[in-house]
Write a protein that holds these residues in place. Structure first.
Motif, PDB file in Angstrom:
ATOM      1  N   VAL A 178      -7.808   4.733  77.841  1.00 30.17           N
ATOM      2  CA  VAL A 178      -8.565   5.837  77.682  1.00 30.17           C
ATOM      3  C   VAL A 178      -9.088   6.200  79.249  1.00 30.17           C
ATOM      4  CG1 VAL A 178     -11.287   6.450  77.249  1.00 30.17           C
ATOM      5  CG2 VAL A 178      -9.951   4.942  75.546  1.00 30.17           C
ATOM      6  N   SER A 179      -8.933   7.524  79.590  1.00 28.39           N
ATOM      7  CA  SER A 179      -9.246   7.700  80.962  1.00 28.39           C
ATOM      8  C   SER A 179     -10.602   8.380  80.895  1.00 28.39           C
ATOM      9  CB  SER A 179      -8.099   8.664  81.410  1.00 28.39           C
ATOM     10  OG  SER A 179      -8.184   9.630  80.725  1.00 28.39           O
ATOM     11  N   LEU A 180     -11.246   8.198  81.945  1.00 32.88           N
ATOM     12  CA  LEU A 180     -12.752   8.842  82.316  1.00 32.88           C
ATOM     13  C   LEU A 180     -12.658   9.641  83.477  1.00 32.88           C
ATOM     14  CD1 LEU A 180     -12.863   5.533  81.321  1.00 32.88           C
ATOM     15  CD2 LEU A 180     -15.366   5.881  81.532  1.00 32.88           C
ATOM     16  N   ALA A 209     -19.541  14.090  91.429  1.00 34.31           N
ATOM     17  CA  ALA A 209     -19.335  12.880  91.947  1.00 34.31           C
ATOM     18  C   ALA A 209     -18.102  12.219  91.519  1.00 34.31           C
ATOM     19  CB  ALA A 209     -20.618  12.164  92.276  1.00 34.31           C
ATOM     20  N   MET A 210     -17.689  12.447  90.165  1.00 35.89           N
ATOM     21  CA  MET A 210     -16.551  11.730  89.762  1.00 35.89           C
ATOM     22  C   MET A 210     -15.345  12.585  89.889  1.00 35.89           C
ATOM     23  SD  MET A 210     -16.462  10.672  85.507  1.00 35.89           S
ATOM     24  CE  MET A 210     -17.785   9.536  85.568  1.00 35.89           C
ATOM     25  N   SER A 211     -14.397  12.005  89.817  1.00 32.68           N
ATOM     26  CA  SER A 211     -12.908  12.785  90.120  1.00 32.68           C
ATOM     27  C   SER A 211     -12.420  13.215  88.829  1.00 32.68           C
ATOM     28  CB  SER A 211     -11.790  11.710  90.602  1.00 32.68           C
ATOM     29  OG  SER A 211     -12.305  11.191  91.782  1.00 32.68           O
ATOM     30  N   ASP A 259      -9.744   1.874  88.730  1.00 34.19           N
ATOM     31  CA  ASP A 259      -9.736   3.098  89.475  1.00 34.19           C
ATOM     32  C   ASP A 259      -8.597   3.690  89.745  1.00 34.19           C
ATOM     33  OD1 ASP A 259     -10.203   4.595  92.418  1.00 34.19           O
ATOM     34  OD2 ASP A 259     -12.222   4.603  91.513  1.00 34.19           O
ATOM     35  N   LEU A 260      -8.357   4.943  89.663  1.00 32.10           N
ATOM     36  CA  LEU A 260      -7.269   5.871  89.705  1.00 32.10           C
ATOM     37  C   LEU A 260      -7.316   6.479  91.037  1.00 32.10           C
ATOM     38  CD1 LEU A 260      -7.015   7.511  86.201  1.00 32.10           C
ATOM     39  CD2 LEU A 260      -5.855   5.667  87.240  1.00 32.10           C
ATOM     40  N   GLY A 261      -7.602   5.810  92.214  1.00 29.38           N
ATOM     41  CA  GLY A 261      -7.836   6.524  93.723  1.00 29.38           C
ATOM     42  C   GLY A 261      -8.788   7.458  93.690  1.00 29.38           C
ATOM     43  N   SER A 262      -9.982   7.248  93.135  1.00 33.60           N
ATOM     44  CA  SER A 262     -10.869   8.421  93.165  1.00 33.60           C
ATOM     45  C   SER A 262     -11.504   8.291  94.500  1.00 33.60           C
ATOM     46  CB  SER A 262     -12.095   7.972  92.086  1.00 33.60           C
ATOM     47  OG  SER A 262     -12.725   6.703  92.608  1.00 33.60           O
ATOM     48  N   MET A 263     -12.275   9.651  95.035  1.00 35.35           N
ATOM     49  CA  MET A 263     -12.942   9.585  96.105  1.00 35.35           C
ATOM     50  C   MET A 263     -14.052   8.712  96.333  1.00 35.35           C
ATOM     51  SD  MET A 263     -10.987  11.629  98.024  1.00 35.35           S
ATOM     52  CE  MET A 263     -12.027  11.788  99.664  1.00 35.35           C
ATOM     53  N   LEU A 298     -13.463  -6.420  82.236  1.00 39.20           N
ATOM     54  CA  LEU A 298     -14.746  -6.304  81.822  1.00 39.20           C
ATOM     55  C   LEU A 298     -15.170  -7.312  80.879  1.00 39.20           C
ATOM     56  CD1 LEU A 298     -14.810  -2.606  81.388  1.00 39.20           C
ATOM     57  CD2 LEU A 298     -15.820  -4.027  83.426  1.00 39.20           C
ATOM     58  N   LYS A 299     -16.317  -7.837  81.033  1.00 36.06           N
ATOM     59  CA  LYS A 299     -17.003  -9.031  80.065  1.00 36.06           C
ATOM     60  C   LYS A 299     -18.084  -8.237  79.497  1.00 36.06           C
ATOM     61  CE  LYS A 299     -17.847 -12.073  83.093  1.00 36.06           C
ATOM     62  NZ  LYS A 299     -17.444 -11.126  84.215  1.00 36.06           N
ATOM     63  N   ASN A 300     -18.532  -8.622  78.058  1.00 39.48           N
ATOM     64  CA  ASN A 300     -19.812  -8.121  77.400  1.00 39.48           C
ATOM     65  C   ASN A 300     -20.913  -8.094  78.553  1.00 39.48           C
ATOM     66  OD1 ASN A 300     -21.361  -7.415  75.198  1.00 39.48           O
ATOM     67  ND2 ASN A 300     -22.257  -9.014  75.173  1.00 39.48           N
ATOM     68  N   GLY A 301     -21.544  -6.976  78.520  1.00 39.89           N
ATOM     69  CA  GLY A 301     -22.612  -6.732  79.241  1.00 39.89           C
ATOM     70  C   GLY A 301     -22.571  -6.180  80.924  1.00 39.89           C
ATOM     71  N   ASP A 302     -21.095  -6.324  81.504  1.00 37.38           N
ATOM     72  CA  ASP A 302     -20.936  -5.619  82.503  1.00 37.38           C
ATOM     73  C   ASP A 302     -21.317  -4.354  82.740  1.00 37.38           C
ATOM     74  OD1 ASP A 302     -19.939  -8.102  83.516  1.00 37.38           O
ATOM     75  OD2 ASP A 302     -17.880  -7.595  83.122  1.00 37.38           O
ATOM     76  N   ARG A 303     -21.904  -3.888  84.027  1.00 33.43           N
ATOM     77  CA  ARG A 303     -22.280  -2.682  84.183  1.00 33.43           C
ATOM     78  C   ARG A 303     -21.136  -2.154  85.197  1.00 33.43           C
ATOM     79  NH1 ARG A 303     -28.567  -1.593  83.660  1.00 33.43           N
ATOM     80  NH2 ARG A 303     -28.885  -2.991  82.102  1.00 33.43           N
ATOM     81  N   PHE A 304     -20.865  -0.841  85.210  1.00 33.38           N
ATOM     82  CA  PHE A 304     -19.962  -0.222  86.126  1.00 33.38           C
ATOM     83  C   PHE A 304     -20.471   1.119  86.436  1.00 33.38           C
ATOM     84  CE2 PHE A 304     -17.869   0.472  81.899  1.00 33.38           C
ATOM     85  CZ  PHE A 304     -17.425   1.736  82.128  1.00 33.38           C
ATOM     86  N   GLU A 305     -20.063   1.394  87.655  1.00 41.39           N
ATOM     87  CA  GLU A 305     -20.657   2.994  88.100  1.00 41.39           C
ATOM     88  C   GLU A 305     -19.467   3.715  88.428  1.00 41.39           C
ATOM     89  OE1 GLU A 305     -23.510   2.421  91.304  1.00 41.39           O
ATOM     90  OE2 GLU A 305     -23.847   0.694  90.464  1.00 41.39           O
ATOM     91  N   LEU A 306     -19.252   4.958  87.990  1.00 42.30           N
ATOM     92  CA  LEU A 306     -18.145   5.745  88.237  1.00 42.30           C
ATOM     93  C   LEU A 306     -18.874   7.302  89.007  1.00 42.30           C
ATOM     94  CD1 LEU A 306     -15.788   5.347  85.205  1.00 42.30           C
ATOM     95  CD2 LEU A 306     -15.801   4.333  87.198  1.00 42.30           C
ATOM     96  N   GLY A 307     -18.572   7.569  90.125  1.00 41.54           N
ATOM     97  CA  GLY A 307     -19.347   8.789  90.666  1.00 41.54           C
ATOM     98  C   GLY A 307     -20.704   8.448  90.720  1.00 41.54           C
ATOM     99  N   GLY A 308     -21.556   9.299  90.083  1.00 42.57           N
ATOM    100  CA  GLY A 308     -22.920   9.061  90.077  1.00 42.57           C
ATOM    101  C   GLY A 308     -23.629   8.731  88.741  1.00 42.57           C
TER     102      GLY A 308
END
Length: 134
Positions: free
Chosen positions: A48-50, A64-66, A83-87, A102-112
């Motif tokens: 899945v791409s985001l 802020a997301m590519s 990551d797909l080479g985002s700025m 990723l494991k259950n509960g991991d938090r991640f940030e993409l852009g803002g």
């Protein structure tokens, strides 16, 4: 390779497909920030791409997301954020990453935007058999 610097690592063999894995596990991503905070997206495909562009599978309105910022990929029984080479990069549990399992509960940030990965085992009812009393 025999240059003294390269090692060949054996990759563990996994014979389970995504659908077999998905029958046992439910993986989803919950938005933690932004206008759609609290929205849950179920991982229903092996990749899945985001991003914010129309070619992304999951589209988010965040400048802020590519256009195609990152992917969630299933491989060998694990879900990996890549990551797909985002700025603006990608972060998992506060650390900058190019890729991370990723494991259950991991938090991640993409852009803002901030997200949380949720992995739950589906309820399993064991097979039962009716045996005749002969």
């Amino acid at each position: 390779m025999r240059d003294g610097r390269t090692r060949k690592l054996e990759i563990p063999h996994c014979d389970s497909s995504f659908e077999q894995w998905r029958a046992r596990w439910r993986a989803s991503v919950v938005m933690l920030s932004g206008d759609a905070a609290g929205t849950e997206y179920e991982l229903d495909a092996p990749c899945v791409s985001l991003g914010r562009g129309p070619e992304a599978t999951w589209i988010f309105a965040d400048d802020a997301m590519s256009k195609e910022h990152a992917t969630l990929e299933f491989a060998a029984g694990r879900t990996r954020l890549r990551d797909l080479g985002s700025m603006n990069g990608s972060r998992v549990n506060g650390a900058d990453v190019k890729a991370a399992d990723l494991k259950n509960g991991d938090r991640f940030e993409l852009g803002g935007l901030a997200f949380q990965f949720v992995l739950e085992e589906r309820p399993h009812t064991p097979r039962t058999y009716v045996v005749d009393d002969d």
